[in-house]
Design an enzyme around this catalytic site. Sequence first.
Site, mmCIF file in Angstrom:
data_model
loop_
_atom_site.group_PDB
_atom_site.id
_atom_site.type_symbol
_atom_site.label_atom_id
_atom_site.label_comp_id
_atom_site.label_asym_id
_atom_site.label_seq_id
_atom_site.Cartn_x
_atom_site.Cartn_y
_atom_site.Cartn_z
ATOM 1 N N ASP A 174 0.816 -1.104 -0.027
ATOM 2 C CA ASP A 174 -0.091 -0.233 0.017
ATOM 3 C C ASP A 174 0.902 1.141 0.465
ATOM 4 O O ASP A 174 1.901 0.835 0.392
ATOM 5 C CB ASP A 174 -0.793 0.298 1.365
ATOM 6 C CG ASP A 174 -1.949 -1.300 1.430
ATOM 7 O OD1 ASP A 174 -2.459 -1.463 -0.028
ATOM 8 O OD2 ASP A 174 -2.085 -0.835 2.149
ATOM 9 N N ARG A 175 0.379 2.762 -0.510
ATOM 10 C CA ARG A 175 0.955 3.864 -0.428
ATOM 11 C C ARG A 175 1.455 4.047 0.609
ATOM 12 O O ARG A 175 3.133 4.364 0.947
ATOM 13 C CB ARG A 175 -0.068 5.265 -0.758
ATOM 14 C CG ARG A 175 0.704 5.951 -0.771
ATOM 15 C CD ARG A 175 -0.355 7.083 -1.042
ATOM 16 N NE ARG A 175 0.392 8.703 -1.085
ATOM 17 C CZ ARG A 175 -0.612 9.810 -1.441
ATOM 18 N NH1 ARG A 175 -1.822 9.229 -1.106
ATOM 19 N NH2 ARG A 175 -0.243 10.685 -0.989
#
Length: 303
Positions: A135-136
């Site tokens: 994920d970011r």
Amino acid sequence: MTPLLLTADRAERLDQFLSRELGLTRSAVQKLLEEGAVALPGEIPKKNRRTSPGEVYSVVLPEPEPAEAIPQEIPLEVVYEDGDVIVVNKPVSMVVHPAPGHPDGTLVNALLYHCGGSLSGINGVLRPGIVHRIDRDTSGLVIAAKNDAAHLALAAQLEDHSLYREYHAVVTGGLREDSGTVDAPIFRHPTDRKKMTVDRQKGRRAVTHWEVLGRYLGHTYVKCLLETGRTHQIRVHMASIGHPLLGDTVYGAKKPVSGLAGQCLHAKKLTFTHPKTGERLTVECPLPPWFEALLNKLETAVC
């Protein structure tokens, strides 16, 4: 983006209806359905659903994506590299590949510059080299392939669970046991297409093993090992047992945590079989400064 509202006027397969109304191919429509971009009130319908006259479907079309990723000179922390693979330590807030809302400045843009365009093409021009994603707002190790043979070999290791992935996280609350396993299938959330959820009827098998590394007042420091790799898996699994990740405003408390850009989750170690030599390799990276600072703060709170 404002959703389109489409009203069915006959009974037919949903994908046929959407294809005709939107002017898209059946495959494009099926991708929208798989991503949860099509909804009825309180329901994310499947592609084989049959419409009924009068039903109103809400459709969120993705923003146009760039034709292809471009090389950009962005600093990278390379942990391991040879002619076939590269492993980097991704910082928090960096997106892995271009997507709507993030056309550049991604890990892929940085890899294209660093590798001189030498990345596998299996995932297309927007995701060259990318074997797996994080994920970011998750930091840590990401492995990419420099050629198609390496990509296929690493993807096979993901599939048979021989690519070892170790994450460190801080979760809310005190886990009663010192270790455990969450074996719970994951599927797209029925009403929020940006979220995932445990769904024992429709979900895909997902297994996370966890082990306590430290206990603090109101929090637990854990190591998580992925047996499978579903979207948001650790975040969904830990929340499902009542211990969401600290700072995860999607699956836990909605209020952000001071000093955290997102969930407290770091991909710390990777072990894989080299696609060319067959050698078993382990690479790891230290906890980032913000993670260490958080642990020190929690330790102080206990004392």
